[in-house]
Design a protein around this motif. Structure first.
Motif, PDB file in Angstrom:
ATOM      1  N   SER A 145       0.836  -1.188   0.000  1.00 10.05           N
ATOM      2  CA  SER A 145       0.000   0.000   0.000  1.00 10.05           C
ATOM      3  C   SER A 145       0.877   1.246   0.000  1.00 10.05           C
ATOM      4  O   SER A 145       1.907   1.301   0.677  1.00 10.05           O
ATOM      5  CB  SER A 145      -0.920   0.015   1.218  1.00 10.05           C
ATOM      6  OG  SER A 145      -0.184   0.184   2.403  1.00 10.05           O
ATOM      7  N   THR A 193      -8.876   2.525  -1.476  1.00  6.72           N
ATOM      8  CA  THR A 193      -9.436   1.578  -0.524  1.00  6.72           C
ATOM      9  C   THR A 193      -9.219   0.127  -0.903  1.00  6.72           C
ATOM     10  O   THR A 193      -9.499  -0.770  -0.094  1.00  6.72           O
ATOM     11  CB  THR A 193     -10.944   1.807  -0.371  1.00  6.72           C
ATOM     12  OG1 THR A 193     -11.582   1.651  -1.650  1.00  6.72           O
ATOM     13  CG2 THR A 193     -11.227   3.203   0.167  1.00  6.72           C
ATOM     14  N   GLY A 194      -8.717  -0.142  -2.118  1.00 13.79           N
ATOM     15  CA  GLY A 194      -8.524  -1.530  -2.491  1.00 13.79           C
ATOM     16  C   GLY A 194      -7.801  -1.700  -3.804  1.00 13.79           C
ATOM     17  O   GLY A 194      -7.491  -0.728  -4.511  1.00 13.79           O
ATOM     18  N   ARG A 196      -7.546  -4.861  -7.030  1.00 18.01           N
ATOM     19  CA  ARG A 196      -7.978  -6.137  -7.582  1.00 18.01           C
ATOM     20  C   ARG A 196      -6.774  -6.878  -8.165  1.00 18.01           C
ATOM     21  O   ARG A 196      -6.060  -6.360  -9.009  1.00 18.01           O
ATOM     22  CB  ARG A 196      -9.035  -5.921  -8.661  1.00 18.01           C
ATOM     23  CG  ARG A 196      -9.420  -7.151  -9.462  1.00 18.01           C
ATOM     24  CD  ARG A 196     -10.100  -8.217  -8.639  1.00 18.01           C
ATOM     25  NE  ARG A 196     -11.370  -7.794  -8.051  1.00 18.01           N
ATOM     26  CZ  ARG A 196     -12.119  -8.606  -7.292  1.00 18.01           C
ATOM     27  NH1 ARG A 196     -11.729  -9.862  -7.053  1.00 18.01           N
ATOM     28  NH2 ARG A 196     -13.255  -8.153  -6.776  1.00 18.01           N
ATOM     29  N   SER A 202      -8.534 -10.023  -4.007  1.00 16.68           N
ATOM     30  CA  SER A 202      -8.467  -8.569  -3.989  1.00 16.68           C
ATOM     31  C   SER A 202      -7.945  -8.107  -2.635  1.00 16.68           C
ATOM     32  O   SER A 202      -8.009  -8.833  -1.637  1.00 16.68           O
ATOM     33  CB  SER A 202      -9.838  -7.944  -4.269  1.00 16.68           C
ATOM     34  OG  SER A 202     -10.767  -8.330  -3.266  1.00 16.68           O
ATOM     35  N   GLU A 204      -8.103  -5.119   0.406  1.00  8.00           N
ATOM     36  CA  GLU A 204      -8.971  -4.100   0.986  1.00  8.00           C
ATOM     37  C   GLU A 204      -8.208  -3.400   2.106  1.00  8.00           C
ATOM     38  O   GLU A 204      -7.661  -4.062   3.005  1.00  8.00           O
ATOM     39  CB  GLU A 204     -10.236  -4.743   1.534  1.00  8.00           C
ATOM     40  CG  GLU A 204     -11.218  -3.774   2.161  1.00  8.00           C
ATOM     41  CD  GLU A 204     -12.486  -4.462   2.634  1.00  8.00           C
ATOM     42  OE1 GLU A 204     -12.726  -4.466   3.852  1.00  8.00           O
ATOM     43  OE2 GLU A 204     -13.216  -5.015   1.782  1.00  8.00           O
ATOM     44  N   ALA A 214      -3.601  -4.050   5.170  1.00  5.25           N
ATOM     45  CA  ALA A 214      -4.613  -4.511   4.215  1.00  5.25           C
ATOM     46  C   ALA A 214      -5.029  -5.933   4.521  1.00  5.25           C
ATOM     47  O   ALA A 214      -4.284  -6.710   5.130  1.00  5.25           O
ATOM     48  CB  ALA A 214      -4.077  -4.418   2.791  1.00  5.25           C
ATOM     49  N   LYS A 217      -8.623 -10.548   0.338  1.00  7.93           N
ATOM     50  CA  LYS A 217      -9.914 -11.225   0.293  1.00  7.93           C
ATOM     51  C   LYS A 217      -9.917 -12.273  -0.816  1.00  7.93           C
ATOM     52  O   LYS A 217      -9.543 -11.983  -1.951  1.00  7.93           O
ATOM     53  CB  LYS A 217     -11.029 -10.209   0.054  1.00  7.93           C
ATOM     54  CG  LYS A 217     -11.123  -9.134   1.112  1.00  7.93           C
ATOM     55  CD  LYS A 217     -12.171  -8.089   0.756  1.00  7.93           C
ATOM     56  CE  LYS A 217     -13.567  -8.664   0.763  1.00  7.93           C
ATOM     57  NZ  LYS A 217     -14.599  -7.601   0.551  1.00  7.93           N
ATOM     58  N   GLN A 264     -17.856  -8.911   8.659  1.00  8.88           N
ATOM     59  CA  GLN A 264     -17.850  -9.400   7.277  1.00  8.88           C
ATOM     60  C   GLN A 264     -17.668 -10.909   7.230  1.00  8.88           C
ATOM     61  O   GLN A 264     -18.345 -11.613   6.470  1.00  8.88           O
ATOM     62  CB  GLN A 264     -16.714  -8.696   6.513  1.00  8.88           C
ATOM     63  CG  GLN A 264     -16.638  -9.010   5.051  1.00  8.88           C
ATOM     64  CD  GLN A 264     -15.511  -8.259   4.365  1.00  8.88           C
ATOM     65  OE1 GLN A 264     -14.883  -8.775   3.437  1.00  8.88           O
ATOM     66  NE2 GLN A 264     -15.229  -7.041   4.792  1.00  8.88           N
TER      67      GLN A 264
END
Length: 304
Positions: A145, A193-194, A196, A202, A204, A214, A217, A264
């Motif tokens: 990130s 925010t994310g 792919r 991905s 997040e 992060a 996912k 989640q």
């Protein structure tokens, strides 16, 4: 090293090191001693040593095979690093040999995911060759990130006050395990925010432990998983998620991120896969009133 499959993604755990890391009372200052004792029957021995109060840490990497590519999630401690911490310093470990038993050579790795840029998550980003630090995985993109890269970059003039170990170690980590990858043009500094990776994977943003922490996912077929890095260190945080470690840069934000992640996971039946959990290494959770409970563990035996 054991493998299981979620959807079309094969997942293998590679343990680099395991053992006592620090007293639980120091690492988790807000967790009362009686809570550890209350759950002693299942916390010991894989997550906590009841006799010494030591938190049992696992430095492990997750190897994913997704859509024809090899993805490594966090790269552990590394070898030959100059660090003040005895667990991290001057290691001569066999991590690459362990990867080789899976049929994975450094050239085979397509993507490296650094969930954040603490020293114990980026160690094998590089290795020492003829006195110089070079990327361990020469054909890989390293996903980091931008928020973490800028935060730890000594040249960013960021007035940070790191909670993670010796400040000199943070600088050394950036210089020997992050900067060489950036200089080789292999670092992908994702923003927002994310990010792919493919249709199954991905990233997040889940800030708090570090500004750019992060979650990876996995959403493949009917299966879900969340590789949560250091959002969770002990399974007690599944049951009592408002407790954080002393290592987070922003403990309140880290707790909020953990609560979002647990909500989640419970809603989607996702397997939660933390970076340092021993035993089976991962678990599913369900709602238990205002808290959560462990539904079942991952289908993995404890590392030998």
């Amino acid at each position: 090293m054991d493998t299981f499959t979620l959807g079309s993604v094969d997942i293998t755990r590679v343990t680099e090191w395991q053992g006592p890391f620090a007293p639980a009372s120091v690492l988790f200052p807000s967790i009362p001693a009686d809570l550890w004792r209350e759950h002693r029957s299942w916390l010991a021995p894989h997550f906590w040593d009841a006799e010494t109060d030591n938190y049992q840490a696992h430095m492990q990497t997750w190897v994913l095979r997704s859509q024809g590519r090899t993805v490594i999630v966090d790269t552990g401690l590394g070898n030959d690093k100059e660090r003040s911490d005895a667990v991290l310093a001057g290691r001569k470990g066999d991590f690459l040999e362990r990867l080789a038993t899976l049929g994975v050579t450094p050239d085979d790795v397509d993507i490296v995911v650094n969930t954040h840029l603490h020293a114990d998550h980026v160690g094998w980003n590089t290795r020492l060759v003829d006195g110089a630090w070079v990327p361990t995985f020469p054909n890989a993109q390293y996903l980091m990130s931008r928020a973490d890269f800028d935060y730890w970059n000594p040249d960013s003039n960021n007035p940070r006050r790191s909670r993670f170990g010796d400040p000199a170690d943070s600088r050394a980590t950036f210089e020997d395990s992050v900067l060489p990858v950036h200089r080789s043009s292999q670092a992908v500094l994702w923003e927002g925010t994310g990010y792919r990776i493919d249709s199954d994977l991905s990233l997040e943003l889940a800030p708090g432990h570090t500004p750019g922490s992060a979650v990876l996912k996995l959403d493949s077929g009917t299966d879900r998983a969340l590789f949560v890095g250091d959002l969770v260190h002990t399974p007690l945080q599944f049951l009592e998620p408002h407790h954080d470690t002393c290592l987070s840069e922003d403990q309140h934000e880290a707790t909020r991120a953990r609560m979002r992640m647990l909500e989640q996971a419970a809603a989607t039946n996702a397997l939660i896969i933390p970076a340092h959990l021993g035993g089976a290494g991962a678990a599913e959770v369900v709602r238990n009133g205002s808290k959560y409970a462990i539904k079942q563990w991952a289908p993995l035996p404890p590392p030998a």
